[in-house]
Motif scaffolding. Structure first.
Motif, mmCIF file in Angstrom:
data_model
loop_
_atom_site.group_PDB
_atom_site.id
_atom_site.type_symbol
_atom_site.label_atom_id
_atom_site.label_comp_id
_atom_site.label_asym_id
_atom_site.label_seq_id
_atom_site.Cartn_x
_atom_site.Cartn_y
_atom_site.Cartn_z
ATOM 1 N N TYR A 15 -39.303 -13.221 29.342
ATOM 2 C CA TYR A 15 -39.283 -13.446 30.936
ATOM 3 C C TYR A 15 -40.981 -13.856 30.946
ATOM 4 C CZ TYR A 15 -39.140 -12.807 36.384
ATOM 5 O OH TYR A 15 -39.247 -13.106 37.806
ATOM 6 N N ARG B 239 -43.570 -13.935 32.661
ATOM 7 C CA ARG B 239 -44.136 -13.030 33.792
ATOM 8 C C ARG B 239 -45.577 -13.668 33.830
ATOM 9 N NH1 ARG B 239 -40.922 -8.059 34.388
ATOM 10 N NH2 ARG B 239 -39.425 -6.989 32.988
ATOM 11 N N LEU C 258 -33.901 -7.236 33.618
ATOM 12 C CA LEU C 258 -34.707 -8.398 33.838
ATOM 13 C C LEU C 258 -33.944 -9.099 34.764
ATOM 14 C CD1 LEU C 258 -35.678 -9.662 30.096
ATOM 15 C CD2 LEU C 258 -37.326 -8.652 30.883
ATOM 16 N N VAL D 69 -34.352 -14.552 32.770
ATOM 17 C CA VAL D 69 -35.180 -15.098 31.622
ATOM 18 C C VAL D 69 -35.537 -16.545 31.751
ATOM 19 C CG1 VAL D 69 -33.787 -13.461 29.814
ATOM 20 C CG2 VAL D 69 -32.828 -15.571 30.138
#
Length: 400
Positions: A211, A213, A356, A359
């Protein structure tokens, strides 16, 4: 996108807010009263001040207790958010809205970008895709992207154990609870002698996800393995490493049957073992990636148990059995559910579940280290990926 600039009556409140797009982030002296963003896009909220604790809520539900928060939603609509700084001396509370709208340009459900192509040596390396003299790594990366992006459906090979490809979509693939989130296509098939055993040519690839971030559009955030059916198998090795060595030009070349060089590429591993990837008579090109000048290649990951059986007893008929679920190129493409993946299977390096929201990057690597006589090494192949939450047209069979 930022809609306004608000200066708070109390000083020292600075918030950086930007969308994970190509737009240059803007600096706001406070938290805006409203934002407007496309679905499946990130809104990065990063307060530049500190407090004893923090709390974010979305539609009345607490979603984070960190100073920074990334808002993302798959459904259109107006979302009501609150941000609190819990601090005895300087508490702060702000309410605002995020309007999530449909994208101006429709998202594709298929691969749009390939970020890495690092195959291990293998009999289809330099052929799928084809290496031409002088090709650089970037040239090969572009060939892979041409092969598997959209609905092109041209198979690429990841070579032996550890070889991998990293790709992404033109949006974040959202994690919808209780649903499979994306699907992968390979070239696995079942043989006809033992149909109930679901074996044939099944070359399982381990799937990892990441992911974005830091919202920089690069696959440089933490990676998580999707724990398939054999993740906890006692015979599965975690943190396994293998190193392939450039073919020794001084080796004695010996063949046997349809194998012309039984000591072609030497490998050593973290278990103290070593062996060779042989070269067969069907593929005369170099099995070692020709666009690299490295004299050895090392790969690390999870090693699945070997899945091949020589049912002939003389090396003439191998069956590679599928694992139950959770691996690429492990079941024929007709089995949609067995080739689909749930982001909620993600685990960290210690095997702990990771939650999560979605993705941005997917990595597939060959998960088995084995050679099946004249069939050669087990190598995962891939030709397509699809976000299952985006409508798609009819699926065509992969092209060789």
């Amino acid at each position: 996108m930022l809609k306004s600039i608000k200066i708070l009556s109390s000083a020292a409140v600075i918030l950086l807010a930007s969308s994970c797009t190509d737009d240059v982030p803007m600096v706001s002296l406070g938290i805006d009263d409203s934002y407007r963003i496309e679905r499946m896009r990130k809104l990065q909220l990063s307060p530049a001040f500190t407090g004893d604790a923090y709390r974010w809520t979305v539609n009345g539900q607490e979603v984070a207790q960190t100073r920074d928060y990334i808002f993302i939603a798959s459904d259109e609509g107006t979302y009501h958010l609150t941000f609190d700084v819990v601090d005895a001396s300087s508490p702060y509370h702000h309410e605002f809205t995020v309007e999530v709208v449909h994208e101006e340009i429709e998202y594709s459900p298929y691969i749009s970008n390939v970020y890495e192509y690092c195959p291990a040596p293998g009999q289809f390396v330099n052929e799928m895709p084809r290496y031409e003299k002088g090709n650089s790594y970037q040239d090969m990366l572009e060939k892979v992207e041409d092969a598997i992006s959209g609905t092109n459906d041209v198979l690429i090979s990841l070579g032996g154990y550890g070889g991998y490809v990293t790709f992404g979509f033109d949006h974040t693939v959202m994690n919808r609870p209780g649903e499979k989130d994306f699907r992968l296509w390979g070239n696995s098939f079942y043989e006809l002698l033992q149909p109930d055993k679901k074996g044939g040519s099944c070359e399982p690839g381990i799937v990892m996800v990441s992911y974005d971030r830091n919202c920089n559009g690069l696959p440089d955030d933490p990676w998580y393995e999707l724990a398939g059916s054999d993740y906890s198998n006692p015979a599965t090795l975690h943190n396994y490493s293998i190193t392939y060595h450039w073919p020794d030009p001084d080796r004695v070349i010996e063949g046997e049957g349809m194998v012309e060089d039984i000591r072609y590429i030497r490998w050593t591993d973290s278990e103290g073992s070593e062996g060779y990837m042989p070269k067969n008579i069907f593929h005369s090109q170099s099995y070692y990636p020709m666009w690299t000048d490295a004299d050895k290649l090392t790969f690390t990951g999870t090693l699945l148990p070997q899945n091949a059986e020589d049912i002939s007893g003389n090396g003439s008929y191998y069956i590679l059995y599928s694992y139950a679920w959770g691996y690429a190129d492990n079941h024929p493409n007709d089995y949609a559910d067995l080739n689909s993946f749930d982001i909620d299977w993600a685990v960290d390096s210690h095997g702990n579940h990771v939650s999560l929201p979605g993705v941005d990057f997917i990595r597939v690597y060959t998960g088995v280290n084995q050679v099946c006589g004249w069939l050669g090494e087990t190598s995962t192949e891939l030709c397509r990926a699809q976000d299952l939450h985006i409508p798609a047209g009819p699926v065509l069979p992969p092209q060789p």
